[in-house]
Design a protein around this motif. Structure first.
Motif, PDB file in Angstrom:
ATOM      1  N   ASN A  35      -4.030   7.362  -4.761  1.00  0.00           N
ATOM      2  CA  ASN A  35      -5.370   7.923  -4.947  1.00  0.00           C
ATOM      3  C   ASN A  35      -6.229   7.089  -5.895  1.00  0.00           C
ATOM      4  OD1 ASN A  35      -4.947  10.187  -3.269  1.00  0.00           O
ATOM      5  ND2 ASN A  35      -3.844  11.233  -4.922  1.00  0.00           N
ATOM      6  N   ASN A  36      -5.617   6.102  -6.533  1.00  0.00           N
ATOM      7  CA  ASN A  36      -6.362   5.229  -7.430  1.00  0.00           C
ATOM      8  C   ASN A  36      -7.472   4.518  -6.655  1.00  0.00           C
ATOM      9  OD1 ASN A  36      -6.690   2.268  -8.499  1.00  0.00           O
ATOM     10  ND2 ASN A  36      -5.980   3.469 -10.259  1.00  0.00           N
ATOM     11  N   ILE A  37      -8.693   4.517  -7.211  1.00  0.00           N
ATOM     12  CA  ILE A  37      -9.863   3.973  -6.505  1.00  0.00           C
ATOM     13  C   ILE A  37      -9.678   2.504  -6.145  1.00  0.00           C
ATOM     14  CG2 ILE A  37     -12.329   3.439  -6.723  1.00  0.00           C
ATOM     15  CD1 ILE A  37     -12.599   5.937  -8.465  1.00  0.00           C
ATOM     16  N   LYS A  38      -9.168   1.716  -7.068  1.00  0.00           N
ATOM     17  CA  LYS A  38      -8.997   0.282  -6.813  1.00  0.00           C
ATOM     18  C   LYS A  38      -7.924   0.029  -5.758  1.00  0.00           C
ATOM     19  CE  LYS A  38     -10.580  -1.355 -11.347  1.00  0.00           C
ATOM     20  NZ  LYS A  38     -10.221  -2.142 -12.555  1.00  0.00           N
ATOM     21  N   ILE A  39      -6.843   0.809  -5.831  1.00  0.00           N
ATOM     22  CA  ILE A  39      -5.777   0.669  -4.831  1.00  0.00           C
ATOM     23  C   ILE A  39      -6.299   1.067  -3.450  1.00  0.00           C
ATOM     24  CG2 ILE A  39      -3.563   1.633  -4.057  1.00  0.00           C
ATOM     25  CD1 ILE A  39      -3.237  -0.421  -6.240  1.00  0.00           C
ATOM     26  N   LYS A  40      -7.116   2.120  -3.406  1.00  0.00           N
ATOM     27  CA  LYS A  40      -7.706   2.540  -2.131  1.00  0.00           C
ATOM     28  C   LYS A  40      -8.550   1.424  -1.526  1.00  0.00           C
ATOM     29  CE  LYS A  40      -8.072   7.600  -2.292  1.00  0.00           C
ATOM     30  NZ  LYS A  40      -9.000   8.753  -2.331  1.00  0.00           N
ATOM     31  N   LYS A  41      -9.316   0.748  -2.367  1.00  0.00           N
ATOM     32  CA  LYS A  41     -10.155  -0.348  -1.885  1.00  0.00           C
ATOM     33  C   LYS A  41      -9.306  -1.478  -1.308  1.00  0.00           C
ATOM     34  CE  LYS A  41     -13.844  -3.519  -3.287  1.00  0.00           C
ATOM     35  NZ  LYS A  41     -14.736  -3.964  -4.400  1.00  0.00           N
ATOM     36  N   ILE A  42      -8.241  -1.824  -2.018  1.00  0.00           N
ATOM     37  CA  ILE A  42      -7.340  -2.878  -1.534  1.00  0.00           C
ATOM     38  C   ILE A  42      -6.708  -2.467  -0.215  1.00  0.00           C
ATOM     39  CG2 ILE A  42      -5.194  -4.128  -2.012  1.00  0.00           C
ATOM     40  CD1 ILE A  42      -5.930  -3.969  -5.002  1.00  0.00           C
ATOM     41  N   LEU A  43      -6.223  -1.229  -0.154  1.00  0.00           N
ATOM     42  CA  LEU A  43      -5.571  -0.736   1.066  1.00  0.00           C
ATOM     43  C   LEU A  43      -6.536  -0.661   2.239  1.00  0.00           C
ATOM     44  CD1 LEU A  43      -3.170   2.068  -0.230  1.00  0.00           C
ATOM     45  CD2 LEU A  43      -2.527   0.026   1.047  1.00  0.00           C
ATOM     46  N   ASN A  44      -7.754  -0.192   1.980  1.00  0.00           N
ATOM     47  CA  ASN A  44      -8.755  -0.092   3.051  1.00  0.00           C
ATOM     48  C   ASN A  44      -9.059  -1.456   3.637  1.00  0.00           C
ATOM     49  OD1 ASN A  44      -8.982   2.681   2.852  1.00  0.00           O
ATOM     50  ND2 ASN A  44     -10.744   2.616   1.459  1.00  0.00           N
ATOM     51  N   ASN A  45      -9.226  -2.438   2.777  1.00  0.00           N
ATOM     52  CA  ASN A  45      -9.492  -3.801   3.255  1.00  0.00           C
ATOM     53  C   ASN A  45      -8.280  -4.368   3.978  1.00  0.00           C
ATOM     54  OD1 ASN A  45     -12.182  -5.247   2.322  1.00  0.00           O
ATOM     55  ND2 ASN A  45     -11.637  -3.772   0.723  1.00  0.00           N
ATOM     56  N   TYR A  46      -7.121  -4.092   3.440  1.00  0.00           N
ATOM     57  CA  TYR A  46      -5.892  -4.579   4.075  1.00  0.00           C
ATOM     58  C   TYR A  46      -5.731  -3.972   5.466  1.00  0.00           C
ATOM     59  CZ  TYR A  46      -0.898  -5.130   5.031  1.00  0.00           C
ATOM     60  OH  TYR A  46       0.304  -5.420   5.620  1.00  0.00           O
ATOM     61  N   ASN A  47      -5.948  -2.654   5.579  1.00  0.00           N
ATOM     62  CA  ASN A  47      -5.801  -1.977   6.873  1.00  0.00           C
ATOM     63  C   ASN A  47      -6.859  -2.424   7.873  1.00  0.00           C
ATOM     64  OD1 ASN A  47      -3.533  -0.464   6.147  1.00  0.00           O
ATOM     65  ND2 ASN A  47      -4.788   1.116   5.172  1.00  0.00           N
ATOM     66  N   MET A  48      -8.102  -2.668   7.400  1.00  0.00           N
ATOM     67  CA  MET A  48      -9.160  -3.123   8.298  1.00  0.00           C
ATOM     68  C   MET A  48      -8.879  -4.525   8.811  1.00  0.00           C
ATOM     69  SD  MET A  48     -12.845  -1.758   6.878  1.00  0.00           S
ATOM     70  CE  MET A  48     -12.676  -2.443   5.234  1.00  0.00           C
ATOM     71  N   LYS A  49      -8.296  -5.332   7.964  1.00  0.00           N
ATOM     72  CA  LYS A  49      -8.046  -6.730   8.310  1.00  0.00           C
ATOM     73  C   LYS A  49      -6.626  -6.971   8.803  1.00  0.00           C
ATOM     74  CE  LYS A  49     -12.086  -8.339   6.990  1.00  0.00           C
ATOM     75  NZ  LYS A  49     -12.996  -9.056   7.915  1.00  0.00           N
ATOM     76  N   LYS A  50      -5.870  -5.866   8.934  1.00  0.00           N
ATOM     77  CA  LYS A  50      -4.441  -6.003   9.238  1.00  0.00           C
ATOM     78  C   LYS A  50      -4.209  -6.764  10.540  1.00  0.00           C
ATOM     79  CE  LYS A  50      -0.325  -3.253   8.431  1.00  0.00           C
ATOM     80  NZ  LYS A  50       0.195  -1.891   8.179  1.00  0.00           N
ATOM     81  N   SER A  51      -5.033  -6.458  11.549  1.00  0.00           N
ATOM     82  CA  SER A  51      -4.855  -7.150  12.836  1.00  0.00           C
ATOM     83  C   SER A  51      -5.127  -8.639  12.685  1.00  0.00           C
ATOM     84  CB  SER A  51      -5.781  -6.546  13.895  1.00  0.00           C
ATOM     85  OG  SER A  51      -7.131  -6.641  13.473  1.00  0.00           O
ATOM     86  N   ASP A  52      -6.130  -8.973  11.817  1.00  0.00           N
ATOM     87  CA  ASP A  52      -6.424 -10.382  11.575  1.00  0.00           C
ATOM     88  C   ASP A  52      -5.315 -11.038  10.759  1.00  0.00           C
ATOM     89  OD1 ASP A  52      -8.822  -9.962  12.852  1.00  0.00           O
ATOM     90  OD2 ASP A  52      -9.930  -9.611  11.002  1.00  0.00           O
ATOM     91  N   LEU A  53      -4.659 -10.235   9.939  1.00  0.00           N
ATOM     92  CA  LEU A  53      -3.637 -10.767   9.048  1.00  0.00           C
ATOM     93  C   LEU A  53      -2.272 -10.888   9.727  1.00  0.00           C
ATOM     94  CD1 LEU A  53      -4.599  -8.824   5.797  1.00  0.00           C
ATOM     95  CD2 LEU A  53      -5.030 -11.224   6.290  1.00  0.00           C
ATOM     96  N   SER A  54      -2.102 -10.215  10.857  1.00  0.00           N
ATOM     97  CA  SER A  54      -0.827 -10.318  11.591  1.00  0.00           C
ATOM     98  C   SER A  54      -0.768 -11.679  12.284  1.00  0.00           C
ATOM     99  CB  SER A  54      -0.708  -9.204  12.628  1.00  0.00           C
ATOM    100  OG  SER A  54      -0.719  -7.949  12.008  1.00  0.00           O
ATOM    101  N   PRO A  55       0.384 -12.333  12.281  1.00  0.00           N
ATOM    102  CA  PRO A  55       0.497 -13.651  12.921  1.00  0.00           C
ATOM    103  C   PRO A  55       0.189 -13.577  14.420  1.00  0.00           C
ATOM    104  CG  PRO A  55       2.394 -13.203  11.518  1.00  0.00           C
ATOM    105  CD  PRO A  55       1.636 -11.921  11.636  1.00  0.00           C
TER     106      PRO A  55
END
Length: 401
Positions: free
Chosen positions: A322-342
Motif C-alpha cells: 500500500n506504500n505510495i512509492k511502491i505502488k508507483k513502481i509496481l504500476n509502471n512495472y505492470n504496465m511495461k511488463k509486456s515490454d519488459l518480457s523477453p
C-alpha cells in the motif's frame, strides 16, 4: 533402552491410499519380509499432519534380494547413501535391518522412532516417542547419535521451529557441544538441510535465531555479521524462497566475501548469482524508490529478479504494497511488463539455430534482451533479424559471446 510397548490394539489401522506404496508392501510380504513404516510419516500421523514421504524398514529379507525384487517391478529403483545404503523409489525410502532394537537405537529422535508393522497392523513404540510427542519434546534416542551424524543438529532445529516443540535439556547440551562437527560434513548435505528448513518452516526467524544461538553460522562462514534486523526482516517476509532468505541472512555481511561464504555450503552458481544480484541491486532499487525513473526500472529488471528484489526491499524496510512509492513502481512495472518480457526466447534459438552450441544460448539471449530494453526492436520478426546478424557477425560472436 526404555521398556517398549505395543499400542496397536488402541489404534485404528493406518490406511495409506497410495497404489505404488501398497504394491511394494504386498511384494515384500509375499516374499516373507516384515515391513515397518516409521520416521516422519508416523510422527506426522499422530500430529494429524499429512506427510508425503515414506520411510520403510524391512526385516527378514536381505538388502540385495529386496533391491532385485523392487528393480524388477520398478526399473527406476536406485540405491543412495554410502554409510547406510537406502533403496529409493520416488518418495519411498526402504532399508533393511536384522534387529529392530538396534535399528531404533540408531534413529535420531524418539518422536521419529515409532514403528507401524504393515503386516500385523500394530504400532510399536520402544523409545516412548508417543509420550514425547504428547509433551512436545525433542529427545535423542542415543546421545552419541549427534557425533555419528552431526547433520541431526539441523533436524533438531527443523523440528523445534516447524512444530514449536521443546528440546530436551540433555539433547540441547549435546547439540551445543557438537556444533563444531558440522564442519566435517559435506556441503551438499548441509545445504539440503538449510533448504528443508527454508522451504518447510513457517516461522523461519525462529529457526534462524536458534541456528545463530548455536553459533552454526560462525562455524560455517567467515566474518559473518548477524544483526537482529535479520530476524525482523524474516518476520516480515511475504514470500519465501532460498535466494531471498539467504540474501537477508547475508545482507549485513561484506559483499566481497558473500560468494566465498556461499561456496562453503553449495556449488550452485545460479544461486550465487541470484543472491549476489539481489544484495547488489538493493541500492539500485533504493534509488528507484526515492526517485522513480523508467530507465532505472529497466536496468533492475534486466539485471535481477524484480519480484524477489521487491520482496527483499519491502521486508528489510518494513514496507507493504500500500506504500505510495511502491505502488508507483509496481504500476509502471505492470504496465511495461509486456515490454519488459523477453521477445526472443530460448525456444526461438532451438527452432531457428538447432546446430548452434547451446552453451552460447544464455549470452545471446542476454545481449538480445539488452537490445530490446534499449528500444532497438519491439517485434518478434525484428528480434529474429537482429539475432541472425548477432550470430553471424564474427566480431560480436568472438568478443561478446
Amino acid at each position: 533402552m526404555p521398556r517398549g510397548f505395543i499400542i496397536g490394539e488402541l489404534m485404528n489401522n493406518l490406511k495409506i491410499n497410495n497404489l505404488k506404496f501398497n504394491k511394494i508392501i504386498n511384494l515384500i510380504i509375499e516374499n516373507n519380509g516384515i515391513p515397518f513404516l516409521t520416521g516422519g510419516y508416523i510422527r506426522d500421523y499422530f500430529l494429524e499432519i499429512k506427510e508425503k514421504d515414506y520411510d520403510i524398514e524391512v526385516y527378514n529379507i536381505t538388502f540385495n534380494d529386496l533391491y532385485s525384487l523392487l528393480k524388477s517391478l520398478y526399473p527406476k529403483t536406485k540405491i543412495v547413501g554410502k554409510k547406510y545404503p537406502i533403496i529409493l523409489l520416488d518418495n519411498i525410502e526402504i532399508s533393511t535391518n536384522n534387529n529392530i532394537y538396534n535399528s531404533i537405537n540408531r534413529r535420531d529422535f524418539s518422536i521419529n522412532s515409532i514403528y507401524y508393522n504393515l503386516k500385523t497392523n500394530k504400532f510399536i513404540d520402544f523409545s516412548n516417542g508417543l509420550i514425547d510427542l504428547k509433551n512436545k519434546i525433542i529427545k535423542l534416542n542415543n546421545l552419541d547419535n549427534i557425533k555419528k551424524d552431526p547433520i541431526r543438529i539441523f533436524r533438531a532445529v527443523y523440528l523445534y521451529s516447524k512444530y514449536n516443540f521443546h528440546i530436551d535439556s540433555k539433547t540441547a547440551k549435546t547439540i551445543k557441544n557438537s556444533v563444531q562437527l558440522i564442519k566435517t560434513e559435506k556441503k551438499e548435505r548441509i545445504f539440503n538441510e538449510f533448504e528443508k528448513i527454508f522451504n518447510n518452516v513457517d516461522n523461519i526467524s525462529k529457526a534462524i535465531k536458534y541456528l545463530n544461538d548455536l553459533k552454526i553460522f560462525n562455524v560455517l562462514f567467515s566474518d559473518f555479521n548477524f544483526k537482529n534486523n535479520i530476524l525482523f526482516s524474516l518476520n516480515r517476509l511475504k514470500k519465501k524462497n532460498t535466494s531471498i532468505i539467504l540474501a537477508i541472512l547475508f545482507f549485513y555481511t561484506d559483499k566481497k566475501i558473500l560468494k566465498n561464504n556461499l561456496k562453503k555450503i553449495t556449488n550452485n552458481k545460479t544461486l550465487f548469482n541470484n543472491i549476489y544480484s539481489l544484495t547488489f541491486y538493493y541500492s539500485h532499487f533504493n534509488s528507484l524508490y526515492n526517485n522513480f525513473d523508467l530507465t532505472k526500472l529497466k536496468r533492475i529488471v534486466i539485471s535481477t529478479n524484480f519480484d524477489n528484489l521487491l520482496t527483499l526491499y519491502s521486508a528489510i524496510n518494513n514496507i507493504n504494497s500500500n506504500n505510495i512509492k511502491i505502488k508507483k513502481i509496481l504500476n509502471n512495472y505492470n504496465m511495461k511488463k509486456s515490454d519488459l518480457s523477453p521477445i526472443i526466447q530460448g525456444k526461438d534459438l532451438l527452432k531457428y539455430y538447432p546446430n548452434l552450441n547451446q552453451k552460447y544460448y544464455g549470452k545471446i539471449l542476454k545481449i538480445l534482451y539488452n537490445m530490446q530494453l534499449n528500444n532497438l526492436f519491439n517485434t518478434h520478426l525484428k528480434g529474429l533479424e537482429l539475432c541472425y546478424k548477432l550470430i553471424n557477425n564474427r566480431y560480436i560472436f568472438i568478443n561478446k559471446i
